[in-house]
Design an enzyme around this catalytic site. Structure first.
Site, PDB file in Angstrom:
ATOM      1  N   LYS A 203       0.853  -1.195   0.000  1.00  0.00           N
ATOM      2  CA  LYS A 203       0.000   0.000   0.000  1.00  0.00           C
ATOM      3  C   LYS A 203       0.889   1.245   0.000  1.00  0.00           C
ATOM      4  O   LYS A 203       0.676   2.173  -0.765  1.00  0.00           O
ATOM      5  CB  LYS A 203      -0.891  -0.057   1.250  1.00  0.00           C
ATOM      6  CG  LYS A 203      -1.885   1.025   1.352  1.00  0.00           C
ATOM      7  CD  LYS A 203      -2.777   0.791   2.569  1.00  0.00           C
ATOM      8  CE  LYS A 203      -3.568   2.035   2.885  1.00  0.00           C
ATOM      9  NZ  LYS A 203      -4.366   1.910   4.110  1.00  0.00           N
ATOM     10  N   GLU A 209      10.935  -4.443   4.119  1.00  0.00           N
ATOM     11  CA  GLU A 209      11.096  -5.842   3.707  1.00  0.00           C
ATOM     12  C   GLU A 209      10.684  -6.020   2.244  1.00  0.00           C
ATOM     13  O   GLU A 209      11.389  -6.627   1.440  1.00  0.00           O
ATOM     14  CB  GLU A 209      10.228  -6.760   4.584  1.00  0.00           C
ATOM     15  CG  GLU A 209      10.601  -6.790   6.051  1.00  0.00           C
ATOM     16  CD  GLU A 209       9.914  -5.707   6.882  1.00  0.00           C
ATOM     17  OE1 GLU A 209       9.528  -4.654   6.303  1.00  0.00           O
ATOM     18  OE2 GLU A 209       9.779  -5.896   8.099  1.00  0.00           O
ATOM     19  N   GLY A 263      -4.468  -2.217   5.596  1.00  0.00           N
ATOM     20  CA  GLY A 263      -3.726  -3.378   5.093  1.00  0.00           C
ATOM     21  C   GLY A 263      -4.325  -4.704   5.528  1.00  0.00           C
ATOM     22  O   GLY A 263      -4.525  -5.619   4.725  1.00  0.00           O
ATOM     23  N   ARG A 264      -4.662  -4.839   6.806  1.00  0.00           N
ATOM     24  CA  ARG A 264      -5.164  -6.126   7.301  1.00  0.00           C
ATOM     25  C   ARG A 264      -6.603  -6.407   6.891  1.00  0.00           C
ATOM     26  O   ARG A 264      -7.136  -7.470   7.181  1.00  0.00           O
ATOM     27  CB  ARG A 264      -4.986  -6.196   8.823  1.00  0.00           C
ATOM     28  CG  ARG A 264      -5.596  -5.040   9.582  1.00  0.00           C
ATOM     29  CD  ARG A 264      -5.080  -4.970  11.014  1.00  0.00           C
ATOM     30  NE  ARG A 264      -5.535  -3.796  11.735  1.00  0.00           N
ATOM     31  CZ  ARG A 264      -4.938  -2.599  11.685  1.00  0.00           C
ATOM     32  NH1 ARG A 264      -3.871  -2.426  10.935  1.00  0.00           N
ATOM     33  NH2 ARG A 264      -5.407  -1.592  12.390  1.00  0.00           N
ATOM     34  N   GLU A 349      -3.303  -6.280  15.686  1.00  0.00           N
ATOM     35  CA  GLU A 349      -2.879  -4.977  15.147  1.00  0.00           C
ATOM     36  C   GLU A 349      -4.053  -3.981  15.239  1.00  0.00           C
ATOM     37  O   GLU A 349      -3.854  -2.783  15.382  1.00  0.00           O
ATOM     38  CB  GLU A 349      -2.377  -5.097  13.704  1.00  0.00           C
ATOM     39  CG  GLU A 349      -1.570  -3.878  13.261  1.00  0.00           C
ATOM     40  CD  GLU A 349      -0.891  -4.030  11.898  1.00  0.00           C
ATOM     41  OE1 GLU A 349      -1.594  -3.989  10.875  1.00  0.00           O
ATOM     42  OE2 GLU A 349       0.346  -4.192  11.857  1.00  0.00           O
ATOM     43  N   HIS A 380      -1.517 -32.493  20.409  1.00  0.00           N
ATOM     44  CA  HIS A 380      -0.301 -33.199  20.844  1.00  0.00           C
ATOM     45  C   HIS A 380       0.799 -32.232  21.230  1.00  0.00           C
ATOM     46  O   HIS A 380       1.952 -32.632  21.350  1.00  0.00           O
ATOM     47  CB  HIS A 380       0.163 -34.150  19.733  1.00  0.00           C
ATOM     48  CG  HIS A 380      -0.893 -35.151  19.386  1.00  0.00           C
ATOM     49  ND1 HIS A 380      -1.039 -36.345  20.063  1.00  0.00           N
ATOM     50  CD2 HIS A 380      -1.897 -35.113  18.476  1.00  0.00           C
ATOM     51  CE1 HIS A 380      -2.080 -37.001  19.562  1.00  0.00           C
ATOM     52  NE2 HIS A 380      -2.615 -36.274  18.597  1.00  0.00           N
ATOM     53  N   LYS A 490      10.228   0.727  13.400  1.00  0.00           N
ATOM     54  CA  LYS A 490      10.614   1.061  12.019  1.00  0.00           C
ATOM     55  C   LYS A 490      11.596   2.221  12.008  1.00  0.00           C
ATOM     56  O   LYS A 490      12.517   2.277  11.199  1.00  0.00           O
ATOM     57  CB  LYS A 490       9.380   1.451  11.189  1.00  0.00           C
ATOM     58  CG  LYS A 490       8.506   0.278  10.780  1.00  0.00           C
ATOM     59  CD  LYS A 490       7.380   0.760   9.869  1.00  0.00           C
ATOM     60  CE  LYS A 490       6.366  -0.334   9.620  1.00  0.00           C
ATOM     61  NZ  LYS A 490       5.202   0.123   8.864  1.00  0.00           N
TER      62      LYS A 490
HETATM   63  O1  F6P Z   1       3.981  -2.444   9.672  1.00  0.00           O
HETATM   64  C1  F6P Z   1       2.621  -2.702   9.686  1.00  0.00           C
HETATM   65  C2  F6P Z   1       1.999  -2.552   8.326  1.00  0.00           C
HETATM   66  O2  F6P Z   1       1.825  -1.227   8.024  1.00  0.00           O
HETATM   67  C3  F6P Z   1       0.700  -3.312   8.256  1.00  0.00           C
HETATM   68  O3  F6P Z   1      -0.359  -2.624   8.798  1.00  0.00           O
HETATM   69  C4  F6P Z   1       0.586  -3.566   6.796  1.00  0.00           C
HETATM   70  O4  F6P Z   1      -0.337  -4.573   6.530  1.00  0.00           O
HETATM   71  C5  F6P Z   1       2.010  -3.938   6.456  1.00  0.00           C
HETATM   72  O5  F6P Z   1       2.798  -3.132   7.296  1.00  0.00           O
HETATM   73  C6  F6P Z   1       2.419  -3.770   5.022  1.00  0.00           C
HETATM   74  O6  F6P Z   1       2.270  -2.457   4.579  1.00  0.00           O
HETATM   75  P1  F6P Z   1       2.378  -2.062   3.037  1.00  0.00           P
HETATM   76  O7  F6P Z   1       1.241  -2.736   2.316  1.00  0.00           O
HETATM   77  O8  F6P Z   1       2.278  -0.574   2.997  1.00  0.00           O
HETATM   78  O9  F6P Z   1       3.698  -2.550   2.522  1.00  0.00           O
END
Ligand code: F6P
Length: 521
Positions: A203, A209, A263-264, A349, A380, A490
């Protein structure tokens, strides 16, 4: 508003004193108990009867929800009001699954036409890839798709793609999320670059990452095939069109995201792109239509039979009265293997907050801890604690009644029998004079039994969890839709990355020692 100072909450507290020592089993002496707490929703059976509450308590909770204007809060979400106040955003993942074209207005603008436009773009793209019409740089059709994304840009699509394995086409779908190079190294051994398409889902188009992984792969392509390979092997989903274009992606291969989708909550948007690629666009639409059915139920059903609302009542009951801090999710189907991971982000979150909607330090417990794993494996490992530990963990069992594609029908029966047995055992216990053989029982659980995991039923189930999460947030008076808690880490990581080359920033003593450990030769 202070929810726990309302009259209706005071009534709940008083009534709680009279029922808190009752055994769950005694509730079934009320002839209406089972009927009141079980529901059939489009082929999904919900059983909320094995809990430490009764019909009277449900009525008190309904009164509480009404007093704090939960109905109005739900309407505010569906109608596009700016309910995510800290970020000044509307919250409209529900608009993504609305099947009619009734306008939904955000800041004076109807967003339905742009949703339809994005749907068309996604439909035509996914059809091209699936049919083999989309070619890589060397003229070969796509065999593998890699979703590069993390958090909401990974967990939802990954969970759905596995859950709907029975609907999969020939495409191999991979998910690359972590910055750990182990994942990327392994992936590069598995795929053929000429027939692989990378989908960067971000987004913000700035997540460390995701962008680091995407750039690593981009460099490999440029080195091997030249710059023109990027347009053929990368597409993206993002709100950041300029950044995506600068990466080398063609404008027609940039799929939109909107700031009114968190995002979630985004698997229903183009961020869920791996889903239509894996199961076809029509099935993706069916997933959304199942969610829409749950949306309508949530928006209009009376609270005493409103599934997400009842589930949220239970969480508040346990979190704020019984002081049970966690809840476990145990799918008795490997298809839902990633559901606990998805729910961890969705619920924690969203609701791991300590500030009220009026921006004050909260004075009550919020966001409970979510964890779990698939049954019977979990039996288990950690079920010992669930049955005999000193902590009480309300359990959520989820299963499908029929697994039509298996050749091993008997396994499936045994699997279901195990789930039912665990729920029964947790509730009834077993008295034994030898303490270590004694099972106190009275441990609550919810069971959700889907006729079958289909795109529609899965859509309804996921929307149920989303709305449960939102309702809890409202009952606690917190904002479920921001996530400022992820920001500090971050920020600090960038200083530490620099320090790994040359330690210059100030740190506490322990952190400094750790950095020195890492940079020591
Ligand atoms: O670090 C949390 C977050 O912002 C989440 O809320 C989100 O789903 C994820 O990182 C990925 O964000 P993006 O889609 O902006 O890469």
């Amino acid at each position: 508003m202070k929810p726990f100072e309302t009259n209706s909450w005071k009534k709940i507290k008083t009534y709680f004193k009279t029922i808190k020592n009752n055994r769950i089993l005694t509730n079934f002496e009320q002839p209406e108990h089972l009927k009141t707490f079980t529901f059939d929703f489009n082929g999904i059976y919900f059983d909320f009867s094995k809990h430490r509450w009764d019909i009277e308590m449900l009525k008190y909770f309904v009164g509480f929800a009404e007093e704090i204007q939960t109905r109005q809060a739900i309407e505010a979400m569906f109608t596009g009001q700016i309910i995510n106040k800290t970020e000044q955003r509307a919250v409209l993942h529900t608009a993504l699954r609305q099947s009619d074209d009734k306008p939904v207005v955000v800041n004076g603008e109807n967003i339905i036409p742009e949703i339809r436009k994005a749907e068309e773009q996604l439909k035509s793209f996914t059809q091209k890839v699936i049919s083999g019409q989309w070619k890589g740089l060397t003229g070969k059709s796509i065999t593998d798709v890699v979703n590069i994304g993390i958090g909401g840009s990974d967990l939802g699509p990954k969970m759905v793609v596995k859950a709907l394995s029975d609907y999969r086409n020939h495409l191999n779908i991979h998910f690359l999320s972590n910055i750990d190079p182990f994942e990327l190294d392994q992936l590069l051994n598995e795929i053929n670059l000429e027939t692989t398409l990378f989908v960067i889902v971000s987004k913000s188009f700035s997540t460390q990452e995701t962008l680091t992984n995407a750039r690593n792969v981009q460099k490999i392509y440029i080195k091997q095939f030249g710059k023109k390979a990027i347009a053929k092997h990368f597409v993206t989903v993002s709100t950041q069109l300029d950044k995506a274009h600068a990466f080398g992606i063609e404008p027609e291969n940039i799929f939109p995201m909107w700031d009114w989708v968190g995002g979630r909550y985004s698997l229903w948007s183009p961020a869920g792109i791996a889903i239509p690629l894996a199961i076809g666009y029509d099935n993706f639409q069916k997933l959304k239509s199942g969610a829409y059915d749950m949306d309508k139920h949530f928006r209009s059903e009376a609270f005493y039979q409103n599934l997400p609302v009842i589930a949220a009542f239970l969480t508040v009951l346990y979190n704020n009265l019984y002081d049970f801090e966690t809840e476990a999710y145990i799918p008795y189907t490997d298809k839902l293997q990633y559901l606990p991971d998805f729910l961890q982000q969705l619920i924690m979150e969203s609701n791991g907050k300590s500030t009220t909607l009026s921006n004050e330090r909260i004075a009550w417990q919020t966001g409970n801890i979510v964890w779990g794993n698939i049954g019977t494996n979990a039996q288990h490992s950690f079920f010992q604690l669930l049955h005999q530990g000193t902590k009480i963990v309300p359990v959520n069992f989820i299963a499908e009644k029929h697994n039509r594609n298996t050749k091993f029908e008997n396994n499936h029966k045994i699997l279901l029998a195990n789930m039912v047995a665990q729920a029964e055992a947790l509730m009834i216990g077993d008295t034994n004079d030898v303490p270590y053989k004694n099972f106190e029982g009275d441990r609550p659980s919810t069971t959700i039994l889907l006729d079958e995991i289909t795109p529609e039923s899965l859509g309804s189930l996921l929307a149920y969890y989303e709305h449960k999460t939102f309702t809890e947030a409202w009952l606690w008076q917190i904002n479920a839709f921001d996530q400022f808690g992820v920001e500090l880490g971050k920020r600090l990581v960038n200083r530490i990355i620099e320090d790994l080359n040359k330690l210059t920033h100030p740190h506490d003593v322990s952190t400094k020692a750790l950095i020195k450990q890492i940079i020591a030769k």
